[in-house]
Design a protein around this motif. Structure first.
Motif, PDB file in Angstrom:
ATOM      1  N   LYS A   1     -46.956   7.794  36.600  1.00  0.00           N
ATOM      2  CA  LYS A   1     -46.289   6.614  36.010  1.00  0.00           C
ATOM      3  C   LYS A   1     -47.040   5.334  36.335  1.00  0.00           C
ATOM      4  CE  LYS A   1     -41.643   8.589  35.894  1.00  0.00           C
ATOM      5  NZ  LYS A   1     -40.262   8.523  36.412  1.00  0.00           N
ATOM      6  N   GLU A   2     -47.574   5.252  37.560  1.00  0.00           N
ATOM      7  CA  GLU A   2     -48.330   4.063  37.952  1.00  0.00           C
ATOM      8  C   GLU A   2     -49.834   4.282  37.857  1.00  0.00           C
ATOM      9  OE1 GLU A   2     -46.964   2.241  41.566  1.00  0.00           O
ATOM     10  OE2 GLU A   2     -44.881   2.782  41.165  1.00  0.00           O
ATOM     11  N   SER A   3     -50.218   5.428  37.335  1.00  0.00           N
ATOM     12  CA  SER A   3     -51.623   5.727  37.002  1.00  0.00           C
ATOM     13  C   SER A   3     -52.574   5.619  38.191  1.00  0.00           C
ATOM     14  CB  SER A   3     -52.107   4.794  35.870  1.00  0.00           C
ATOM     15  OG  SER A   3     -51.356   5.020  34.703  1.00  0.00           O
ATOM     16  N   TYR A   4     -52.243   6.278  39.279  1.00  0.00           N
ATOM     17  CA  TYR A   4     -53.187   6.317  40.392  1.00  0.00           C
ATOM     18  C   TYR A   4     -53.021   7.599  41.184  1.00  0.00           C
ATOM     19  CZ  TYR A   4     -49.533   5.272  43.831  1.00  0.00           C
ATOM     20  OH  TYR A   4     -48.421   5.343  44.627  1.00  0.00           O
ATOM     21  N   SER A   5     -54.062   7.894  41.944  1.00  0.00           N
ATOM     22  CA  SER A   5     -54.024   9.018  42.866  1.00  0.00           C
ATOM     23  C   SER A   5     -54.695   8.592  44.159  1.00  0.00           C
ATOM     24  CB  SER A   5     -54.733  10.229  42.272  1.00  0.00           C
ATOM     25  OG  SER A   5     -54.745  11.318  43.188  1.00  0.00           O
TER      26      SER A   5
END
Lengths: 110, 113
Positions: free
Chosen positions: A66-70
């Motif tokens: 959802k927040e586009s990060y890893s």
């Protein structure tokens, strides 16, 4: 701009310390992979993630779609953790084109 | 267990000479296959992918071609090498489907002189 951005680009750690690497996506990633490229060039699979968290020994990775990060957390860094860490994600679901970030070069020193 | 074998391990070739790199996957039927290229110190760039025998899609044009003559074999070639072809070539496979885990071979280091 880069569809997969990794930070930091380089990192120096003392043995036994902890750190985190990050991967930000400007694409709608549904899965993410983390790899370690060793000095010989071989790519070692570390994690394959759908949204959520996985842990393997001293490594832990989280993927927030959802927040586009890893993130990839390294605990108690060891000399053998040195190398270049890459994250990769398909540019869109099902298109056979995993896109790689530019990598984080990690050096662990005694 | 699946294994992926790339050959040769390293090559030094002259500008203008032909090139053929190979990749074989054992233990997995009908895999997706990929060729990646990495410049020294750079990221991985996908060159080609194939989802079935005889079918190869080009992702980036680098004066290279690829073929899949058998289900378990992927070949990268060119008739005339350029200096810019130097780098590290990696073959990879993934199970059928478009968003699955990708596994890499050990790579071929190519130096064009």
């Amino acid at each position: 701009g880069d569809k997969v951005k990794q930070s930091p680009s380089a990192l120096s750690l003392q043995e036994g310390t902890n750190s985190a690497l990050r991967c930000n996506f400007s694409i709608a990633a549904t899965t993410v992979q983390w790899f370690l490229q060793n000095p010989r060039g071989s790519l070692i699979n570390l994690f394959y993630l759908v949204p959520g968290t996985k842990e393997n020994g001293r490594l832990k990775s989280t993927f927030n779609s959802k927040e586009s990060y890893s993130t990839l957390h390294i605990r108690d860094a060891q000399l053998e953790d040195s190398g270049t860490y890459f994250c990769a994600a398909p540019t869109s679901g099902g298109n056979y084109k995993p896109t790689f970030g530019k990598g984080t070069s990690l050096v662990v020193h005694p | 267990a699946q294994t992926i074998h790339q050959w040769p391990v390293a090559e030094i070739k002259a500008v203008g000479s032909p090139l053929s790199l190979g990749c074989t996957i054992k233990g997995k039927s009908s895999p997706n296959l990929y060729w990646y290229w990495q410049a020294t110190g750079g990221t991985l760039q996908q060159l080609f992918y194939s989802i079935t025998v005889g079918q190869v899609e080009s992702v980036v044009q680098l004066n290279l071609s690829a073929s899949r003559p058998k289900d378990d074999q992927f070949i990268l070639s060119t008739e005339k090498l350029l200096l810019s072809h130097s780098g590290f070539y990696l073959c990879a496979w993934s199970p059928q489907g478009g968003d699955t885990e990708v596994f890499f071979g050990k790579g071929t280091r190519l130096t064009v002189v």
